[in-house]
Design a protein around this motif. Structure first.
Motif, PDB file in Angstrom:
ATOM      1  N   LYS A   1       1.360   8.532   5.660  1.00 36.13           N
ATOM      2  CA  LYS A   1       2.607   7.761   5.709  1.00 36.13           C
ATOM      3  C   LYS A   1       2.554   6.594   6.692  1.00 36.13           C
ATOM      4  O   LYS A   1       3.176   5.560   6.462  1.00 36.13           O
ATOM      5  CB  LYS A   1       3.770   8.675   6.096  1.00 36.13           C
ATOM      6  CG  LYS A   1       4.177   9.644   5.023  1.00 36.13           C
ATOM      7  CD  LYS A   1       5.290  10.541   5.490  1.00 36.13           C
ATOM      8  CE  LYS A   1       5.553  11.637   4.482  1.00 36.13           C
ATOM      9  NZ  LYS A   1       6.393  12.711   5.000  1.00 36.13           N
ATOM     10  N   TYR A   2       1.856   6.780   7.803  1.00 28.90           N
ATOM     11  CA  TYR A   2       1.940   5.796   8.882  1.00 28.90           C
ATOM     12  C   TYR A   2       0.604   5.146   9.256  1.00 28.90           C
ATOM     13  O   TYR A   2       0.578   4.291  10.135  1.00 28.90           O
ATOM     14  CB  TYR A   2       2.546   6.448  10.135  1.00 28.90           C
ATOM     15  CG  TYR A   2       3.852   7.141   9.861  1.00 28.90           C
ATOM     16  CD1 TYR A   2       4.982   6.431   9.470  1.00 28.90           C
ATOM     17  CD2 TYR A   2       3.946   8.526   9.949  1.00 28.90           C
ATOM     18  CE1 TYR A   2       6.178   7.080   9.200  1.00 28.90           C
ATOM     19  CE2 TYR A   2       5.142   9.185   9.681  1.00 28.90           C
ATOM     20  CZ  TYR A   2       6.246   8.451   9.304  1.00 28.90           C
ATOM     21  OH  TYR A   2       7.428   9.100   9.031  1.00 28.90           O
TER      22      TYR A   2
ATOM     23  N   SER B   1       0.402   7.234  -5.228  1.00 28.78           N
ATOM     24  CA  SER B   1       1.774   6.759  -5.023  1.00 28.78           C
ATOM     25  C   SER B   1       2.405   7.331  -3.760  1.00 28.78           C
ATOM     26  O   SER B   1       3.362   6.779  -3.239  1.00 28.78           O
ATOM     27  CB  SER B   1       2.653   7.078  -6.242  1.00 28.78           C
ATOM     28  OG  SER B   1       2.938   8.461  -6.308  1.00 28.78           O
ATOM     29  N   THR B   2       1.845   8.430  -3.244  1.00 37.90           N
ATOM     30  CA  THR B   2       2.409   9.050  -2.037  1.00 37.90           C
ATOM     31  C   THR B   2       1.739   8.557  -0.760  1.00 37.90           C
ATOM     32  O   THR B   2       2.129   8.957   0.329  1.00 37.90           O
ATOM     33  CB  THR B   2       2.278  10.585  -2.099  1.00 37.90           C
ATOM     34  OG1 THR B   2       0.886  10.941  -2.055  1.00 37.90           O
ATOM     35  CG2 THR B   2       2.935  11.149  -3.342  1.00 37.90           C
ATOM     36  N   ILE B   3       0.721   7.717  -0.899  1.00 36.47           N
ATOM     37  CA  ILE B   3      -0.026   7.230   0.259  1.00 36.47           C
ATOM     38  C   ILE B   3       0.385   5.799   0.571  1.00 36.47           C
ATOM     39  O   ILE B   3       0.380   4.946  -0.305  1.00 36.47           O
ATOM     40  CB  ILE B   3      -1.547   7.275  -0.030  1.00 36.47           C
ATOM     41  CG1 ILE B   3      -2.009   8.699  -0.342  1.00 36.47           C
ATOM     42  CG2 ILE B   3      -2.330   6.700   1.143  1.00 36.47           C
ATOM     43  CD1 ILE B   3      -3.440   8.781  -0.837  1.00 36.47           C
ATOM     44  N   ASP B   4       0.726   5.557   1.818  1.00 37.88           N
ATOM     45  CA  ASP B   4       1.018   4.189   2.228  1.00 37.88           C
ATOM     46  C   ASP B   4      -0.313   3.445   2.364  1.00 37.88           C
ATOM     47  O   ASP B   4      -1.253   3.981   2.946  1.00 37.88           O
ATOM     48  CB  ASP B   4       1.757   4.190   3.568  1.00 37.88           C
ATOM     49  CG  ASP B   4       2.324   2.822   3.904  1.00 37.88           C
ATOM     50  OD1 ASP B   4       1.516   1.900   4.136  1.00 37.88           O
ATOM     51  OD2 ASP B   4       3.554   2.687   3.921  1.00 37.88           O
ATOM     52  N   PRO B   5      -0.409   2.224   1.835  1.00 42.29           N
ATOM     53  CA  PRO B   5      -1.671   1.485   1.922  1.00 42.29           C
ATOM     54  C   PRO B   5      -2.173   1.300   3.347  1.00 42.29           C
ATOM     55  O   PRO B   5      -3.370   1.119   3.564  1.00 42.29           O
ATOM     56  CB  PRO B   5      -1.352   0.128   1.303  1.00 42.29           C
ATOM     57  CG  PRO B   5      -0.027   0.233   0.674  1.00 42.29           C
ATOM     58  CD  PRO B   5       0.623   1.499   1.126  1.00 42.29           C
ATOM     59  N   ILE B   6      -1.277   1.387   4.327  1.00 43.59           N
ATOM     60  CA  ILE B   6      -1.685   1.234   5.718  1.00 43.59           C
ATOM     61  C   ILE B   6      -2.727   2.279   6.100  1.00 43.59           C
ATOM     62  O   ILE B   6      -3.563   2.059   6.974  1.00 43.59           O
ATOM     63  CB  ILE B   6      -0.459   1.286   6.675  1.00 43.59           C
ATOM     64  CG1 ILE B   6      -0.823   0.816   8.083  1.00 43.59           C
ATOM     65  CG2 ILE B   6       0.137   2.669   6.749  1.00 43.59           C
ATOM     66  CD1 ILE B   6      -1.062  -0.647   8.190  1.00 43.59           C
TER      67      ILE B   6
ATOM     68  N   TRP C   1      -2.269  -0.825  -4.933  1.00 42.46           N
ATOM     69  CA  TRP C   1      -1.552  -1.284  -3.745  1.00 42.46           C
ATOM     70  C   TRP C   1      -1.519  -2.803  -3.675  1.00 42.46           C
ATOM     71  O   TRP C   1      -0.507  -3.386  -3.319  1.00 42.46           O
ATOM     72  CB  TRP C   1      -2.200  -0.719  -2.488  1.00 42.46           C
ATOM     73  CG  TRP C   1      -1.980   0.753  -2.317  1.00 42.46           C
ATOM     74  CD1 TRP C   1      -0.831   1.446  -2.579  1.00 42.46           C
ATOM     75  CD2 TRP C   1      -2.928   1.712  -1.876  1.00 42.46           C
ATOM     76  NE1 TRP C   1      -1.009   2.771  -2.319  1.00 42.46           N
ATOM     77  CE2 TRP C   1      -2.293   2.970  -1.878  1.00 42.46           C
ATOM     78  CE3 TRP C   1      -4.254   1.638  -1.465  1.00 42.46           C
ATOM     79  CZ2 TRP C   1      -2.935   4.137  -1.481  1.00 42.46           C
ATOM     80  CZ3 TRP C   1      -4.887   2.804  -1.074  1.00 42.46           C
ATOM     81  CH2 TRP C   1      -4.234   4.028  -1.079  1.00 42.46           C
TER      82      TRP C   1
ATOM     83  N   LYS D   1       1.105  -4.116  -5.791  1.00 42.58           N
ATOM     84  CA  LYS D   1       2.395  -3.474  -5.509  1.00 42.58           C
ATOM     85  C   LYS D   1       3.050  -2.908  -6.769  1.00 42.58           C
ATOM     86  O   LYS D   1       4.253  -3.044  -6.986  1.00 42.58           O
ATOM     87  CB  LYS D   1       3.328  -4.446  -4.799  1.00 42.58           C
ATOM     88  CG  LYS D   1       2.762  -4.939  -3.489  1.00 42.58           C
ATOM     89  CD  LYS D   1       3.677  -5.898  -2.789  1.00 42.58           C
ATOM     90  CE  LYS D   1       3.009  -6.345  -1.494  1.00 42.58           C
ATOM     91  NZ  LYS D   1       3.777  -7.271  -0.741  1.00 42.58           N
TER      92      LYS D   1
ATOM     93  N   GLU E   1       6.171  -0.449  -6.849  1.00 42.55           N
ATOM     94  CA  GLU E   1       7.507  -0.998  -6.620  1.00 42.55           C
ATOM     95  C   GLU E   1       8.176  -1.445  -7.920  1.00 42.55           C
ATOM     96  O   GLU E   1       9.400  -1.542  -7.984  1.00 42.55           O
ATOM     97  CB  GLU E   1       7.418  -2.192  -5.664  1.00 42.55           C
ATOM     98  CG  GLU E   1       6.924  -1.820  -4.284  1.00 42.55           C
ATOM     99  CD  GLU E   1       6.645  -3.036  -3.412  1.00 42.55           C
ATOM    100  OE1 GLU E   1       7.096  -4.144  -3.756  1.00 42.55           O
ATOM    101  OE2 GLU E   1       5.970  -2.862  -2.381  1.00 42.55           O
TER     102      GLU E   1
END
Length: 195
Positions: free
Chosen positions: A19-20, A93-98, A161, A164, A167
């Motif tokens: 997430k972060y 889809s559950t992973i933030d690209p960060i 990602w 996007k 989205e």
């Protein structure tokens, strides 16, 4: 008991990393979040790099367990590929690209491990399924499956990602445009309705 504590900590920490990203979470944050002393945390994991490495292993092992269930199913190889990518798209889809960007920038050894798993998925699962489809004459015989895979399926996570797509599109639309329609382009006429 210590193995259970480590497994639970690893699972929850993986969720935070996904997430972060990895840069924004320190070992101090992890110790505080889980009510551990830093000494205990460092007993479980030598350093943050070791923790990240085990987290990436866990991420991929969970995915590969799901993939192995699909491989064992009675579906044809093209249906198996689609089923694998349904799970992949759900997971991505559950992973933030960060998460990946921070691995690339700050944790190269961990990123290499992540890439190793991607290569394993391609070489040991996807390409053999495409070869099986070719052997069963489900796809056009002149298709170079390695080239097809490289231009269509490699780095799908980064493409999703980059553009996007989560989205603006549903997972089903993403599956259709990134996987199903591409497979339909190489199936034989007799097998078109298999997809």
């Amino acid at each position: 008991m210590e193995n259970d504590k480590k497994a639970l900590l690893l699972e929850k920490t993986l969720d935070h990393f996904l997430k972060y990203g990895s840069k924004n979470i320190t070992m101090d944050d992890i110790a505080e979040e889980f009510g551990l002393s830093k000494k205990t945390l460092y007993t479980l994991f030598k350093n943050k790099e070791a923790l990240l490495l085990e987290a990436v292993d866990l991420l991929w092992k969970k995915f590969i367990d799901e993939v192995n269930e699909i491989i064992e199913s009675n579906q044809n190889p093209l249906q198996k590929i689609i089923a694998i990518y349904i799970i992949a798209i759900q997971n991505i889809s559950t992973i933030d690209p960060i998460f990946l960007y921070s691995l690339k920038k700050y944790h190269r050894a961990v990123m290499e491990e992540y890439q190793k798993y991607k290569k394993q998925m391609r070489d040991e699962i996807l390409l053999p399924l495409l070869q099986q489809a070719k052997d069963e004459k489900l796809i056009i015989q002149t298709i170079d499956i390695a080239f097809f895979s490289a231009i269509n399926f490699d780095d799908i996570d980064e493409k999703l990602w980059k553009y996007k797509v989560f989205e603006n599109y549903t997972n089903q639309e993403i599956l259709d445009y990134f996987i199903t329609l591409k497979l339909k382009g190489i199936v034989t006429k007799d097998c078109f309705n298999l997809l």
